[in-house]
Design a protein around this motif. Structure first.
Motif, PDB file in Angstrom:
ATOM      1  N   LEU A 294       0.880  -1.229   0.172  1.00 19.73           N
ATOM      2  CA  LEU A 294      -0.146  -0.004   0.023  1.00 19.73           C
ATOM      3  C   LEU A 294       0.860   1.245   0.026  1.00 19.73           C
ATOM      4  CD1 LEU A 294      -2.646  -1.060   2.697  1.00 19.73           C
ATOM      5  CD2 LEU A 294      -2.779  -0.956   0.089  1.00 19.73           C
ATOM      6  N   ARG A 295       2.167   1.152   0.187  1.00 14.94           N
ATOM      7  CA  ARG A 295       2.914   2.343   0.427  1.00 14.94           C
ATOM      8  C   ARG A 295       2.808   3.197   1.313  1.00 14.94           C
ATOM      9  NH1 ARG A 295       4.200   3.949  -6.180  1.00 14.94           N
ATOM     10  NH2 ARG A 295       5.120   2.008  -6.703  1.00 14.94           N
ATOM     11  N   ALA A 296       2.527   2.514   2.641  1.00 16.51           N
ATOM     12  CA  ALA A 296       1.847   2.892   3.653  1.00 16.51           C
ATOM     13  C   ALA A 296       3.084   2.977   4.746  1.00 16.51           C
ATOM     14  CB  ALA A 296       0.571   2.509   4.294  1.00 16.51           C
ATOM     15  N   ALA A 297       3.028   3.866   5.739  1.00 15.19           N
ATOM     16  CA  ALA A 297       3.918   3.505   6.804  1.00 15.19           C
ATOM     17  C   ALA A 297       3.395   2.706   7.838  1.00 15.19           C
ATOM     18  CB  ALA A 297       4.039   5.107   7.669  1.00 15.19           C
ATOM     19  N   LEU A 298       4.302   1.962   8.577  1.00 11.56           N
ATOM     20  CA  LEU A 298       3.947   0.762   9.435  1.00 11.56           C
ATOM     21  C   LEU A 298       4.215   1.447  11.047  1.00 11.56           C
ATOM     22  CD1 LEU A 298       3.185  -2.173   9.944  1.00 11.56           C
ATOM     23  CD2 LEU A 298       5.705  -2.623   9.861  1.00 11.56           C
ATOM     24  N   VAL A 299       3.163   1.166  11.542  1.00 14.68           N
ATOM     25  CA  VAL A 299       3.165   1.350  13.104  1.00 14.68           C
ATOM     26  C   VAL A 299       2.802   0.165  14.025  1.00 14.68           C
ATOM     27  CG1 VAL A 299       2.556   2.935  14.942  1.00 14.68           C
ATOM     28  CG2 VAL A 299       2.876   3.891  12.831  1.00 14.68           C
ATOM     29  N   ASP A 300       3.881  -0.502  14.698  1.00 11.54           N
ATOM     30  CA  ASP A 300       3.604  -1.551  15.284  1.00 11.54           C
ATOM     31  C   ASP A 300       3.616  -1.320  16.816  1.00 11.54           C
ATOM     32  OD1 ASP A 300       3.723  -4.282  16.248  1.00 11.54           O
ATOM     33  OD2 ASP A 300       4.335  -4.929  14.525  1.00 11.54           O
ATOM     34  N   LEU A 301       2.687  -1.749  17.424  1.00 15.53           N
ATOM     35  CA  LEU A 301       2.540  -1.797  18.991  1.00 15.53           C
ATOM     36  C   LEU A 301       3.971  -2.130  19.742  1.00 15.53           C
ATOM     37  CD1 LEU A 301       1.021  -0.886  21.604  1.00 15.53           C
ATOM     38  CD2 LEU A 301       0.302  -3.346  21.768  1.00 15.53           C
ATOM     39  N   ASP A 302       4.605  -3.077  19.171  1.00 17.59           N
ATOM     40  CA  ASP A 302       5.633  -3.947  19.874  1.00 17.59           C
ATOM     41  C   ASP A 302       6.839  -2.814  19.604  1.00 17.59           C
ATOM     42  OD1 ASP A 302       4.494  -6.016  21.169  1.00 17.59           O
ATOM     43  OD2 ASP A 302       4.713  -7.271  19.397  1.00 17.59           O
ATOM     44  N   SER A 303       6.991  -2.440  18.412  1.00 17.40           N
ATOM     45  CA  SER A 303       8.007  -1.512  18.133  1.00 17.40           C
ATOM     46  C   SER A 303       8.071  -0.283  18.669  1.00 17.40           C
ATOM     47  CB  SER A 303       8.330  -1.331  16.548  1.00 17.40           C
ATOM     48  OG  SER A 303       8.280  -2.387  15.882  1.00 17.40           O
ATOM     49  N   VAL A 304       7.052   0.318  19.088  1.00 16.53           N
ATOM     50  CA  VAL A 304       6.661   1.568  19.686  1.00 16.53           C
ATOM     51  C   VAL A 304       7.016   1.444  21.173  1.00 16.53           C
ATOM     52  CG1 VAL A 304       5.000   3.264  20.091  1.00 16.53           C
ATOM     53  CG2 VAL A 304       5.248   2.369  17.812  1.00 16.53           C
ATOM     54  N   THR A 305       6.451   0.516  21.869  1.00 16.29           N
ATOM     55  CA  THR A 305       6.498   0.310  23.205  1.00 16.29           C
ATOM     56  C   THR A 305       7.305  -0.673  23.974  1.00 16.29           C
ATOM     57  OG1 THR A 305       4.343  -1.232  23.291  1.00 16.29           O
ATOM     58  CG2 THR A 305       3.939   1.247  23.260  1.00 16.29           C
ATOM     59  N   THR A 306       7.413  -1.886  23.503  1.00 15.79           N
ATOM     60  CA  THR A 306       8.030  -3.100  23.889  1.00 15.79           C
ATOM     61  C   THR A 306       9.253  -2.608  24.419  1.00 15.79           C
ATOM     62  OG1 THR A 306       6.372  -4.518  22.865  1.00 15.79           O
ATOM     63  CG2 THR A 306       8.582  -5.507  23.817  1.00 15.79           C
ATOM     64  N   PRO A 307      10.277  -2.162  23.689  1.00 13.66           N
ATOM     65  CA  PRO A 307      11.828  -1.727  24.013  1.00 13.66           C
ATOM     66  C   PRO A 307      11.943  -1.154  25.295  1.00 13.66           C
ATOM     67  CG  PRO A 307      11.638  -1.481  21.516  1.00 13.66           C
ATOM     68  CD  PRO A 307      10.383  -1.738  22.090  1.00 13.66           C
TER      69      PRO A 307
END
Length: 419
Positions: free
Chosen positions: A49-62
């Motif tokens: 879709l040529r869209a940006a990806l926002v994953d909960l794990d990437s945003v908050t887990t680290p």
């Protein structure tokens, strides 16, 4: 294809302005339990879709993993503050996704979204984050045993602390996709629903031909049974201790052929009975392939037939589950000596209908079926969704039968046309 809004684009560094295309805003939410493959699917969707990806794990887990568990009273998934932590994680996710959508115009957001799928305040908060764009929700789910096996294989530390929560049917509108399918098969079902269609060449030679009959394959052509087939044969493989790779490599061939390749002769009868029972019992909640029911109904009843590699019990169960009427000419593996890719099944269907095979249009989804139809002298439409597109050597390849229509001619024959 998805509609695009023309704007004027400028090239930095002194370039001349030019016309370009900016996609309409799009927010796709990919939800599902741990182990369902939602992150893999979300990444693939974002790329397509040529869209940006926002994953909960990437945003908050680290960040959460860096906090000492003693300060939280245990692992953050099971600490006494788990409810507040969840609220904070999802607030961060919503804020990040909203910023991305506002600046980039398209976003794919990945998280379990368990509470959001139930509707209520959490769902409304997610919708509000994307306003005025209404999010499209993709829900990935599957056999709990498969999901548990995947979690065990990936060995993510957080999975050891994840509480077991049974899947609950979503209370909101979703695009459901089975975790049993490959990512490519999942994309083949989702992209058309999101407006990304394979173009149809109106000048294709097949549109100039006339036909006396239309012969339909069943699985993956009329009925979206691919996940059911894979699940049944996976359970078969587990029961008999045979490799799944051999099953994938021989899709579209009769069960008796697969069994003969995998097991000694003295176990063939037992194995066929076992897989038949598995497939009949799994034939529930099946749906027509995109546009297939309308296309099927548009062909006069005396001009259509079903030609399947399945047995009578399996084919009948799947037809009924998807709401199809059984045609008068119904060729199954029980009717032939040589199944697909041999032309015998299609030749027999044409004979029973009293038509020349060269004046038959076949609708298929698998290389074995396409090879059988071509060997019989028929024209072939192939549907994506089961097999890699490069393997579909048909006269026309489409991503759904809703892009085609059948027209009656003054001579009493039929012609295919773009919808």
């Amino acid at each position: 294809m998805t509609s695009m809004t023309p704007v004027t684009c400028y090239v930095y560094g002194g370039g001349m302005p030019s016309s370009c295309q900016i996609p309409d805003p799009l927010a796709v939410v990919v939800a599902g339990p741990a182990g369902s493959g939602k992150s893999t699917l979300g990444r693939a969707l974002a790329a397509q879709l040529r869209a940006a990806l926002v994953d909960l794990d990437s945003v908050t887990t680290p960040l959460l993993d860096a906090l000492p568990s003693e300060a939280l009273g245990g692992h953050w998934l099971t600490s006494p503050h788990a409810g507040a932590i969840r609220s904070g994680r999802y607030a961060a996710l919503r804020a990040t996704a909203a910023d991305v959508l506002a600046t980039a115009g398209r976003v794919v957001v990945v998280a379990p979204f368990t509470a959001e799928l139930a509707g209520g305040d959490e769902w409304q908060a997610l919708r509000d984050a994307f306003f005025p764009t209404e999010p499209v929700v993709v829900h990935v789910d599957g056999d709990p045993a498969v999901l548990a096996s995947r979690r065990a294989v990936r060995g993510a530390p957080r999975d050891a602390h994840r509480p077991e929560t049974p899947s609950v049917a979503p209370a909101i509108d979703v695009l459901g996709v089975d975790a049993e399918l490959t990512t490519t098969q999942q994309l083949a079902r989702l992209l058309p629903a999101l407006g990304h269609r394979r173009p149809v060449d109106p000048g294709a030679a097949i549109f100039a031909r006339e036909f006396d009959a239309v012969l339909f394959d069943l699985d993956g052509t009329l009925v979206d049974s691919t996940a059911s087939v894979v699940r049944s044969w996976r359970r078969f493989a587990e029961h008999f201790g045979v490799p799944m790779q051999a099953l994938h490599a021989n899709h579209g061939q009769p069960a008796r052929t697969l069994v003969s390749l995998l097991l000694p002769a003295d176990r063939h009868a037992e194995a066929l009975a076992h897989v038949t029972d598995l497939e009949v019992r799994d034939a529930v909640g099946l749906h027509p392939i995109r546009g297939a029911d309308v296309f099927f109904d548009a062909v006069p009843a005396d001009r259509r037939a079903i030609v399947t590699s399945g047995s009578v019990p399996i084919a009948t169960a799947r037809l009924g589950a998807a709401g199809y009427e059984r045609p008068a000419v119904f060729v199954t593996v029980d009717d032939v000596v040589n199944g697909k890719p041999d032309p015998e099944p299609f030749l027999l269907a044409a004979e029973r209908m009293g038509v020349d095979p060269s004046r038959c249009l076949v609708v298929e989804d698998a290389p074995a079926g396409i090879a059988a139809a071509r060997a019989a002298g028929c024209a072939v439409i192939a549907l994506t969704g089961t097999t890699a597109e490069e393997e579909l050597t048909a006269d026309l390849v489409v991503d759904g039968l809703d892009v085609l229509r059948i027209e009656a001619t003054a001579r009493g024959t039929m012609r295919l046309a773009p919808a």
